[in-house]
Design a protein around this motif. Structure first.
Motif, PDB file in Angstrom:
ATOM      1  N   LYS A 148       0.833  -1.209   0.000  1.00 48.36           N
ATOM      2  CA  LYS A 148       0.000   0.000   0.000  1.00 48.36           C
ATOM      3  C   LYS A 148       0.863   1.253   0.000  1.00 48.36           C
ATOM      4  O   LYS A 148       0.546   2.247  -0.658  1.00 48.36           O
ATOM      5  CB  LYS A 148      -0.933   0.012   1.222  1.00 48.36           C
ATOM      6  N   LEU A 149       1.969   1.210   0.754  1.00 49.16           N
ATOM      7  CA  LEU A 149       2.864   2.368   0.822  1.00 49.16           C
ATOM      8  C   LEU A 149       3.512   2.628  -0.540  1.00 49.16           C
ATOM      9  O   LEU A 149       3.641   3.785  -0.974  1.00 49.16           O
ATOM     10  CB  LEU A 149       3.950   2.149   1.883  1.00 49.16           C
ATOM     11  N   ILE A 150       3.899   1.546  -1.205  1.00 47.67           N
ATOM     12  CA  ILE A 150       4.536   1.698  -2.522  1.00 47.67           C
ATOM     13  C   ILE A 150       3.537   2.291  -3.519  1.00 47.67           C
ATOM     14  O   ILE A 150       3.894   3.136  -4.351  1.00 47.67           O
ATOM     15  CB  ILE A 150       5.085   0.325  -3.009  1.00 47.67           C
ATOM     16  N   ALA A 151       2.298   1.868  -3.394  1.00 46.76           N
ATOM     17  CA  ALA A 151       1.275   2.326  -4.345  1.00 46.76           C
ATOM     18  C   ALA A 151       0.722   3.714  -4.013  1.00 46.76           C
ATOM     19  O   ALA A 151       0.054   4.337  -4.846  1.00 46.76           O
ATOM     20  CB  ALA A 151       0.134   1.318  -4.379  1.00 46.76           C
ATOM     21  N   LEU A 152       1.020   4.174  -2.806  1.00 46.88           N
ATOM     22  CA  LEU A 152       0.398   5.440  -2.355  1.00 46.88           C
ATOM     23  C   LEU A 152       0.989   6.664  -3.064  1.00 46.88           C
ATOM     24  O   LEU A 152       2.207   6.789  -3.202  1.00 46.88           O
ATOM     25  CB  LEU A 152       0.599   5.576  -0.838  1.00 46.88           C
ATOM     26  N   ALA A 153       0.098   7.547  -3.484  1.00 49.97           N
ATOM     27  CA  ALA A 153       0.546   8.808  -4.105  1.00 49.97           C
ATOM     28  C   ALA A 153      -0.481   9.887  -3.778  1.00 49.97           C
ATOM     29  O   ALA A 153      -1.665   9.579  -3.594  1.00 49.97           O
ATOM     30  CB  ALA A 153       0.660   8.628  -5.612  1.00 49.97           C
ATOM     31  N   PRO A 154      -0.040  11.148  -3.688  1.00 57.39           N
ATOM     32  CA  PRO A 154      -1.006  12.230  -3.409  1.00 57.39           C
ATOM     33  C   PRO A 154      -2.014  12.355  -4.550  1.00 57.39           C
ATOM     34  O   PRO A 154      -1.657  12.126  -5.711  1.00 57.39           O
ATOM     35  CB  PRO A 154      -0.127  13.482  -3.317  1.00 57.39           C
ATOM     36  N   TYR A 169      -2.337  12.894   2.011  1.00 55.75           N
ATOM     37  CA  TYR A 169      -1.283  11.931   1.671  1.00 55.75           C
ATOM     38  C   TYR A 169      -0.362  11.687   2.878  1.00 55.75           C
ATOM     39  O   TYR A 169      -0.066  10.543   3.241  1.00 55.75           O
ATOM     40  CB  TYR A 169      -0.482  12.452   0.476  1.00 55.75           C
ATOM     41  N   ASN A 170       0.082  12.804   3.483  1.00 58.02           N
ATOM     42  CA  ASN A 170       0.987  12.683   4.643  1.00 58.02           C
ATOM     43  C   ASN A 170       0.333  11.910   5.788  1.00 58.02           C
ATOM     44  O   ASN A 170       0.978  11.089   6.443  1.00 58.02           O
ATOM     45  CB  ASN A 170       1.410  14.071   5.135  1.00 58.02           C
ATOM     46  N   ASN A 171      -0.937  12.214   5.973  1.00 55.02           N
ATOM     47  CA  ASN A 171      -1.656  11.536   7.051  1.00 55.02           C
ATOM     48  C   ASN A 171      -1.749  10.030   6.792  1.00 55.02           C
ATOM     49  O   ASN A 171      -1.418   9.214   7.659  1.00 55.02           O
ATOM     50  CB  ASN A 171      -3.073  12.140   7.172  1.00 55.02           C
ATOM     51  N   THR A 172      -2.152   9.669   5.575  1.00 51.77           N
ATOM     52  CA  THR A 172      -2.299   8.240   5.240  1.00 51.77           C
ATOM     53  C   THR A 172      -0.935   7.549   5.264  1.00 51.77           C
ATOM     54  O   THR A 172      -0.791   6.434   5.781  1.00 51.77           O
ATOM     55  CB  THR A 172      -2.942   8.101   3.837  1.00 51.77           C
ATOM     56  N   PHE A 173       0.073   8.224   4.716  1.00 52.93           N
ATOM     57  CA  PHE A 173       1.419   7.664   4.685  1.00 52.93           C
ATOM     58  C   PHE A 173       1.898   7.347   6.113  1.00 52.93           C
ATOM     59  O   PHE A 173       2.406   6.262   6.396  1.00 52.93           O
ATOM     60  CB  PHE A 173       2.370   8.651   3.993  1.00 52.93           C
ATOM     61  N   ASP A 231      10.146  -2.121   1.654  1.00 56.17           N
ATOM     62  CA  ASP A 231      10.804  -3.045   0.736  1.00 56.17           C
ATOM     63  C   ASP A 231       9.927  -4.288   0.555  1.00 56.17           C
ATOM     64  O   ASP A 231       9.856  -5.151   1.441  1.00 56.17           O
ATOM     65  CB  ASP A 231      12.182  -3.416   1.327  1.00 56.17           C
ATOM     66  N   GLN A 232       9.288  -4.357  -0.588  1.00 56.75           N
ATOM     67  CA  GLN A 232       8.357  -5.472  -0.829  1.00 56.75           C
ATOM     68  C   GLN A 232       9.088  -6.818  -0.857  1.00 56.75           C
ATOM     69  O   GLN A 232       8.552  -7.826  -0.390  1.00 56.75           O
ATOM     70  CB  GLN A 232       7.611  -5.250  -2.154  1.00 56.75           C
ATOM     71  N   THR A 233      10.320  -6.820  -1.385  1.00 53.43           N
ATOM     72  CA  THR A 233      11.076  -8.082  -1.449  1.00 53.43           C
ATOM     73  C   THR A 233      11.323  -8.615  -0.037  1.00 53.43           C
ATOM     74  O   THR A 233      11.146  -9.805   0.227  1.00 53.43           O
ATOM     75  CB  THR A 233      12.425  -7.847  -2.171  1.00 53.43           C
ATOM     76  N   LYS A 234      11.727  -7.704   0.862  1.00 56.16           N
ATOM     77  CA  LYS A 234      11.988  -8.122   2.254  1.00 56.16           C
ATOM     78  C   LYS A 234      10.698  -8.613   2.910  1.00 56.16           C
ATOM     79  O   LYS A 234      10.706  -9.600   3.650  1.00 56.16           O
ATOM     80  CB  LYS A 234      12.557  -6.946   3.074  1.00 56.16           C
ATOM     81  N   ALA A 235       9.595  -7.921   2.635  1.00 49.23           N
ATOM     82  CA  ALA A 235       8.317  -8.317   3.238  1.00 49.23           C
ATOM     83  C   ALA A 235       7.891  -9.697   2.728  1.00 49.23           C
ATOM     84  O   ALA A 235       7.366 -10.517   3.496  1.00 49.23           O
ATOM     85  CB  ALA A 235       7.244  -7.279   2.936  1.00 49.23           C
ATOM     86  N   GLU A 236       8.162  -9.957   1.447  1.00 47.63           N
ATOM     87  CA  GLU A 236       7.828 -11.286   0.895  1.00 47.63           C
ATOM     88  C   GLU A 236       8.758 -12.353   1.476  1.00 47.63           C
ATOM     89  O   GLU A 236       8.333 -13.476   1.759  1.00 47.63           O
ATOM     90  CB  GLU A 236       7.923 -11.250  -0.635  1.00 47.63           C
ATOM     91  N   GLU A 237      10.023 -11.973   1.654  1.00 48.81           N
ATOM     92  CA  GLU A 237      10.971 -12.918   2.275  1.00 48.81           C
ATOM     93  C   GLU A 237      10.539 -13.238   3.705  1.00 48.81           C
ATOM     94  O   GLU A 237      10.658 -14.376   4.161  1.00 48.81           O
ATOM     95  CB  GLU A 237      12.386 -12.319   2.283  1.00 48.81           C
ATOM     96  N   LEU A 238      10.028 -12.223   4.405  1.00 48.40           N
ATOM     97  CA  LEU A 238       9.570 -12.441   5.780  1.00 48.40           C
ATOM     98  C   LEU A 238       8.414 -13.437   5.800  1.00 48.40           C
ATOM     99  O   LEU A 238       8.408 -14.383   6.603  1.00 48.40           O
ATOM    100  CB  LEU A 238       9.142 -11.110   6.419  1.00 48.40           C
ATOM    101  N   LEU A 239       7.461 -13.245   4.914  1.00 49.86           N
ATOM    102  CA  LEU A 239       6.328 -14.169   4.865  1.00 49.86           C
ATOM    103  C   LEU A 239       6.819 -15.584   4.514  1.00 49.86           C
ATOM    104  O   LEU A 239       6.315 -16.574   5.066  1.00 49.86           O
ATOM    105  CB  LEU A 239       5.288 -13.677   3.849  1.00 49.86           C
TER     106      LEU A 239
END
Lengths: 156, 125
Positions: free
Chosen positions: A47-53, A64-68, A124-132
């Motif tokens: 969600k963070l990677i996809a987030l944009a104002p 944006y800042n609040n959601t981020f 880091d999506q790669t790290k998050a996938e590695e964690l899972l």
């Protein structure tokens, strides 16, 4: 006849308990709590990677800042929760005897705990996938140590 | 004969008898009911055990003995474990079912004054 009667009496004889078991909620361990938290880490990272104002105006930037900030806070919290749940399994459930069956047990947990930290520090999506993935490996170790083969099911 | 048990354990297993029943009823012998699986291999959930209270004048505990002890961290809770090692009146107590036992590996060595007695008879459920 007499022996059976005596056996029955002995089995029903009131007696104080003597505990031959684990402390606390005996045997209530489940890697599912770590899995749910690790899934949340991956979800928040995506969600963070996809987030944009939504725009360049002040209101959009503020939103944006609040959601981020909220997403980052949740990612931090869930990473910490994953680490806590893994440490409970590592230090409370697994025993030195398990090392014979799972010689990489310590390395697996240590790397998984490191990944929790990496997921807190980075987006880091790669790290998050590695964690899972690491949690899935621990899930397999855990259930096979109980002689079970519970399948890996994710919520998302 | 019970396969796989140490020689000493075989003598602990008894069939229910009138004499023991009488001794239990009048309180001549202390008895307890086993809860949990950490001593599986020797003791099962629901087994009845009797124990001899420790005589402070004559401590006759040995490695391999099954003992009843006060839980070192929880008040009014008794545990049953086997003596794995003895270090100067401190006891390393372990469950026979090592994969499912909270014992000295986590609780640390158990002081002599926490040991209440030695199991002398086991009546399997």
């Amino acid at each position: 006849m007499l022996r059976e009667t005596l056996r029955s009496i002995f089995n029903k004889l009131p007696a104080k308990s003597v505990h031959a078991h684990c402390d606390g909620p005996c045997g209530v361990y489940d890697p599912a709590s770590a899995r749910v938290a690790a899934e949340a880490v991956l979800s928040m990272t995506k969600k963070l990677i996809a987030l944009a104002p939504a725009g360049n105006d002040q209101a959009s930037i503020s939103a944006y800042n609040n959601t981020f900030s909220r997403f980052v806070a949740i990612k931090e919290e869930e990473s910490q929760k994953t680490k806590k749940e893994l440490l409970i399994l590592w230090t409370d459930y697994f025993k030195p005897e398990h090392l014979a069956t799972y010689p990489d047990l310590h390395d697996t947990f240590w790397k998984a705990a490191k990944l929790c930290s990496a997921c807190k520090v980075n987006i880091d999506q790669t790290k998050a996938e590695e964690l899972l993935g690491a949690v899935q490996k621990i899930h397999s170790m855990f259930w096979s140590s109980k002689g079970r083969n519970d399948s890996w099911v994710t919520a998302s | 004969m019970i396969a796989g048990l140490p020689q000493a354990d075989k003598n602990l297993f008894h069939k229910p008898d009138l004499f023991t029943l009488f001794a239990l009823i009048i309180g001549y012998r202390q008895h307890l009911r086993v809860v949990g699986t950490s001593m599986e291999g020797t003791l099962k959930e629901g087994d009845l055990i009797t124990y001899k209270k420790l005589n402070p004048e004559n401590i006759d505990l040995e490695i391999g003995d099954i003992v009843v002890a006060s839980h070192p961290k929880t008040k009014n809770k008794l545990i049953i474990k086997r003596i794995h090692r003895i270090y100067q009146n401190k006891f390393d107590l372990r469950g026979d079912n090592s994969l499912s036992s909270t014992d000295s590996r986590e609780l640390g060595l158990i002081e002599l004054d926490k040991i209440i007695g030695k199991v002398d008879k086991i009546f399997s459920k």
